[in-house]
Write a protein that holds these residues in place. Sequence first.
Motif, PDB file in Angstrom:
ATOM      1  N   VAL A  83      41.457  10.836  18.812  1.00  8.26           N
ATOM      2  CA  VAL A  83      40.572  10.827  19.972  1.00  8.26           C
ATOM      3  C   VAL A  83      41.224  11.458  21.197  1.00  8.26           C
ATOM      4  CG1 VAL A  83      39.139   8.883  19.248  1.00  8.26           C
ATOM      5  CG2 VAL A  83      41.283   8.448  20.468  1.00  8.26           C
ATOM      6  N   ASN A  84      42.447  11.961  21.055  1.00  8.44           N
ATOM      7  CA  ASN A  84      43.097  12.707  22.137  1.00  8.44           C
ATOM      8  C   ASN A  84      42.928  14.207  21.920  1.00  8.44           C
ATOM      9  OD1 ASN A  84      44.467  12.705  24.602  1.00  8.44           O
ATOM     10  ND2 ASN A  84      46.477  12.892  23.634  1.00  8.44           N
ATOM     11  N   ARG A  85      41.814  14.565  21.344  1.00  9.51           N
ATOM     12  CA  ARG A  85      41.386  15.950  21.128  1.00  9.51           C
ATOM     13  C   ARG A  85      39.956  16.100  21.621  1.00  9.51           C
ATOM     14  NH1 ARG A  85      46.025  16.303  20.675  1.00  9.51           N
ATOM     15  NH2 ARG A  85      47.275  16.900  18.874  1.00  9.51           N
ATOM     16  N   GLU A  86      39.502  17.346  21.743  1.00  4.34           N
ATOM     17  CA  GLU A  86      38.078  17.560  21.979  1.00  4.34           C
ATOM     18  C   GLU A  86      37.307  16.969  20.801  1.00  4.34           C
ATOM     19  OE1 GLU A  86      37.286  21.707  22.517  1.00  4.34           O
ATOM     20  OE2 GLU A  86      38.981  21.976  23.888  1.00  4.34           O
ATOM     21  N   PRO A  87      36.026  16.641  20.981  1.00  5.32           N
ATOM     22  CA  PRO A  87      35.308  15.961  19.905  1.00  5.32           C
ATOM     23  C   PRO A  87      35.121  16.781  18.633  1.00  5.32           C
ATOM     24  CG  PRO A  87      33.852  16.497  21.740  1.00  5.32           C
ATOM     25  CD  PRO A  87      35.240  16.711  22.223  1.00  5.32           C
ATOM     26  N   TRP A  88      35.015  18.095  18.738  1.00  8.36           N
ATOM     27  CA  TRP A  88      34.746  18.909  17.547  1.00  8.36           C
ATOM     28  C   TRP A  88      35.793  20.010  17.393  1.00  8.36           C
ATOM     29  CZ3 TRP A  88      31.309  16.813  14.395  1.00  8.36           C
ATOM     30  CH2 TRP A  88      30.328  15.967  14.921  1.00  8.36           C
ATOM     31  N   GLU A  89      37.050  19.639  17.510  1.00 10.28           N
ATOM     32  CA  GLU A  89      38.165  20.577  17.382  1.00 10.28           C
ATOM     33  C   GLU A  89      38.610  20.547  15.911  1.00 10.28           C
ATOM     34  OE1 GLU A  89      41.963  21.515  20.351  1.00 10.28           O
ATOM     35  OE2 GLU A  89      40.789  19.685  20.590  1.00 10.28           O
ATOM     36  N   LEU A  99      31.863  26.369   9.229  1.00  8.29           N
ATOM     37  CA  LEU A  99      31.672  25.772  10.543  1.00  8.29           C
ATOM     38  C   LEU A  99      31.045  26.792  11.489  1.00  8.29           C
ATOM     39  CD1 LEU A  99      34.999  23.758  11.114  1.00  8.29           C
ATOM     40  CD2 LEU A  99      32.912  23.093   9.909  1.00  8.29           C
ATOM     41  N   SER A 100      30.034  26.355  12.217  1.00  6.78           N
ATOM     42  CA  SER A 100      29.318  27.244  13.132  1.00  6.78           C
ATOM     43  C   SER A 100      30.098  27.407  14.428  1.00  6.78           C
ATOM     44  CB  SER A 100      27.928  26.675  13.429  1.00  6.78           C
ATOM     45  OG  SER A 100      28.049  25.481  14.189  1.00  6.78           O
ATOM     46  N   ASP A 101      29.549  28.198  15.332  1.00  5.25           N
ATOM     47  CA  ASP A 101      30.203  28.473  16.608  1.00  5.25           C
ATOM     48  C   ASP A 101      30.266  27.248  17.518  1.00  5.25           C
ATOM     49  OD1 ASP A 101      30.565  31.056  15.839  1.00  5.25           O
ATOM     50  OD2 ASP A 101      28.857  31.865  16.944  1.00  5.25           O
ATOM     51  N   ARG A 102      29.522  26.194  17.196  1.00  2.00           N
ATOM     52  CA  ARG A 102      29.547  24.999  18.048  1.00  2.00           C
ATOM     53  C   ARG A 102      30.883  24.263  17.938  1.00  2.00           C
ATOM     54  NH1 ARG A 102      27.014  19.654  15.362  1.00  2.00           N
ATOM     55  NH2 ARG A 102      27.897  18.885  17.305  1.00  2.00           N
ATOM     56  N   PHE A 103      31.639  24.555  16.892  1.00  2.00           N
ATOM     57  CA  PHE A 103      32.931  23.897  16.709  1.00  2.00           C
ATOM     58  C   PHE A 103      34.042  24.745  17.331  1.00  2.00           C
ATOM     59  CE2 PHE A 103      30.250  22.765  13.048  1.00  2.00           C
ATOM     60  CZ  PHE A 103      30.240  21.390  13.165  1.00  2.00           C
ATOM     61  N   ASN A 104      35.045  24.069  17.878  1.00  3.20           N
ATOM     62  CA  ASN A 104      36.228  24.760  18.388  1.00  3.20           C
ATOM     63  C   ASN A 104      37.212  24.888  17.227  1.00  3.20           C
ATOM     64  OD1 ASN A 104      38.544  25.678  19.590  1.00  3.20           O
ATOM     65  ND2 ASN A 104      38.572  24.182  21.238  1.00  3.20           N
ATOM     66  N   THR A 105      37.253  26.055  16.622  1.00  2.93           N
ATOM     67  CA  THR A 105      38.080  26.273  15.428  1.00  2.93           C
ATOM     68  C   THR A 105      39.328  27.103  15.709  1.00  2.93           C
ATOM     69  OG1 THR A 105      36.823  28.261  14.838  1.00  2.93           O
ATOM     70  CG2 THR A 105      36.046  26.167  13.933  1.00  2.93           C
ATOM     71  N   THR A 106      39.538  27.484  16.972  1.00  3.95           N
ATOM     72  CA  THR A 106      40.611  28.443  17.260  1.00  3.95           C
ATOM     73  C   THR A 106      41.640  27.920  18.263  1.00  3.95           C
ATOM     74  OG1 THR A 106      39.271  29.486  18.994  1.00  3.95           O
ATOM     75  CG2 THR A 106      39.106  30.402  16.769  1.00  3.95           C
ATOM     76  N   LEU A 117      40.223  15.999  13.393  1.00  6.04           N
ATOM     77  CA  LEU A 117      40.612  15.531  12.061  1.00  6.04           C
ATOM     78  C   LEU A 117      41.827  16.363  11.663  1.00  6.04           C
ATOM     79  CD1 LEU A 117      37.720  14.342  12.224  1.00  6.04           C
ATOM     80  CD2 LEU A 117      37.504  14.820   9.775  1.00  6.04           C
ATOM     81  N   ALA A 118      42.975  15.734  11.629  1.00  6.06           N
ATOM     82  CA  ALA A 118      44.212  16.473  11.378  1.00  6.06           C
ATOM     83  C   ALA A 118      44.275  16.976   9.937  1.00  6.06           C
ATOM     84  CB  ALA A 118      45.408  15.591  11.668  1.00  6.06           C
ATOM     85  N   ARG A 119      44.908  18.132   9.771  1.00  8.87           N
ATOM     86  CA  ARG A 119      45.165  18.682   8.436  1.00  8.87           C
ATOM     87  C   ARG A 119      46.517  18.237   7.911  1.00  8.87           C
ATOM     88  NH1 ARG A 119      47.820  23.282   7.624  1.00  8.87           N
ATOM     89  NH2 ARG A 119      47.358  24.023   9.735  1.00  8.87           N
ATOM     90  N   VAL A 120      47.473  17.978   8.820  1.00  5.21           N
ATOM     91  CA  VAL A 120      48.832  17.628   8.426  1.00  5.21           C
ATOM     92  C   VAL A 120      49.317  16.443   9.251  1.00  5.21           C
ATOM     93  CG1 VAL A 120      49.395  19.997   7.773  1.00  5.21           C
ATOM     94  CG2 VAL A 120      49.908  19.203  10.108  1.00  5.21           C
ATOM     95  N   VAL A 121      50.354  15.788   8.768  1.00  3.54           N
ATOM     96  CA  VAL A 121      51.106  14.821   9.568  1.00  3.54           C
ATOM     97  C   VAL A 121      52.428  15.476   9.933  1.00  3.54           C
ATOM     98  CG1 VAL A 121      49.989  12.787   8.594  1.00  3.54           C
ATOM     99  CG2 VAL A 121      52.050  13.705   7.501  1.00  3.54           C
ATOM    100  N   ALA A 122      53.338  14.676  10.456  1.00  7.51           N
ATOM    101  CA  ALA A 122      54.632  15.200  10.899  1.00  7.51           C
ATOM    102  C   ALA A 122      55.314  15.985   9.791  1.00  7.51           C
ATOM    103  CB  ALA A 122      55.514  14.046  11.360  1.00  7.51           C
ATOM    104  N   GLU A 123      56.139  16.939  10.204  1.00  8.91           N
ATOM    105  CA  GLU A 123      56.868  17.820   9.286  1.00  8.91           C
ATOM    106  C   GLU A 123      55.925  18.666   8.432  1.00  8.91           C
ATOM    107  OE1 GLU A 123      59.612  15.433   7.094  1.00  8.91           O
ATOM    108  OE2 GLU A 123      60.648  14.706   8.889  1.00  8.91           O
ATOM    109  N   ASN A 124      54.706  18.861   8.953  1.00  9.34           N
ATOM    110  CA  ASN A 124      53.743  19.788   8.349  1.00  9.34           C
ATOM    111  C   ASN A 124      53.346  19.397   6.932  1.00  9.34           C
ATOM    112  OD1 ASN A 124      52.214  21.989   9.237  1.00  9.34           O
ATOM    113  ND2 ASN A 124      53.383  23.413   7.940  1.00  9.34           N
ATOM    114  N   LYS A 125      53.237  18.103   6.673  1.00 13.47           N
ATOM    115  CA  LYS A 125      52.823  17.630   5.343  1.00 13.47           C
ATOM    116  C   LYS A 125      51.300  17.561   5.277  1.00 13.47           C
ATOM    117  CE  LYS A 125      56.918  14.649   4.877  1.00 13.47           C
ATOM    118  NZ  LYS A 125      57.363  13.234   4.826  1.00 13.47           N
ATOM    119  N   PRO A 126      50.666  18.299   4.343  1.00 12.82           N
ATOM    120  CA  PRO A 126      49.200  18.251   4.224  1.00 12.82           C
ATOM    121  C   PRO A 126      48.721  16.848   3.860  1.00 12.82           C
ATOM    122  CG  PRO A 126      50.098  20.136   3.031  1.00 12.82           C
ATOM    123  CD  PRO A 126      51.260  19.273   3.400  1.00 12.82           C
ATOM    124  N   ILE A 127      47.603  16.444   4.478  1.00 15.06           N
ATOM    125  CA  ILE A 127      47.083  15.093   4.277  1.00 15.06           C
ATOM    126  C   ILE A 127      46.208  14.993   3.033  1.00 15.06           C
ATOM    127  CG2 ILE A 127      45.559  13.325   5.252  1.00 15.06           C
ATOM    128  CD1 ILE A 127      46.460  14.265   8.035  1.00 15.06           C
TER     129      ILE A 127
END
Length: 298
Positions: A83-89, A99-106, A117-127
């Motif tokens: 929740v310390n991110r934009e809502p649709w990042e 994903l459409s242009d309404r999402f911040n994908t960049t 929604l994170a893709r990785v945790v610390a040390e770049n480990k995929p979730i």
Amino acid sequence: MRSDYWDQPAFETIRPRRIVAPIVFNSPHSGRNYPVRFLAMTRLDHLSIRQSEDAFVDELFGRAPHLGAPLLRAHFPRAYLDVNREPWELDPTMFIEPLSDRFNTTSPRVAAGLGTLARVVAENKPIYRDRLTLDDARMRIEGIYHPYHAALQNLLTEAASSFGVAILVDCHSMPRLGRNGERATPDIVLGDRYGTTCAPVLIDLVETAFTAAGLKVARNRPYAGGFCTRAYGRPQHGTHAIQIEISRHLYMSETTLEKNAGFEPLRRMVEGLIQSLLGLDLVQLAAPGFVPQQAAAE
């Protein structure tokens, strides 16, 4: 899609019996209740998935309600929803559907794998083992993220209505910056988005409290404040926000995620900081160029 938290609260507001100051403490990353469905989706073991937690930060600041200030804390983990991110990042590689242009994908955070929604945790480990559906993202963001921020905004609005100003203290932990032998690595990093989200007297007070305890303090580097600090910190409108990052080595093992001997002394030190914040003269919260409401009316 039914919420993963249908049978338990996703977050909690702990209110004091009597609010004595316009300060709201927020611990958005200390949640440690991992839904069964989420654990089945991850490729990580239970210790690895916890590497993103601001473990025990809610406990370090846990005396705030007893002293007269509300504490909002997440029960959901950061690896599940941030929740310390934009809502649709969101990272488009994580989802089955495009994903459409309404999402911040960049954003840089998405590129690092650390979106809403994170893709990785610390040390770049995929979730995740597999890609997610957009329904899953909507369930988390519409069902938990938005209510969480509504609760936070309500607390700040209540504070401003009662006291004329509101202060958000965003509470976090960080991995140890450097190791023994490296000089001047900070124990604490304070973020005010380079002087834009709170009055100087506020960040000065917090820095003094930590340095008086013998801790090394840095400002805005490497953490200047995340979405919450940026979104809610509006000193010109009477709402101040500061982010506090505490190095985990001070109070816990970063390997086992267990508290160490430093936890209780640090908790007492944080309690003293809370008391100092609660005693802050609200008139001093005027940032340079900011005219207090009563003065403006005269």
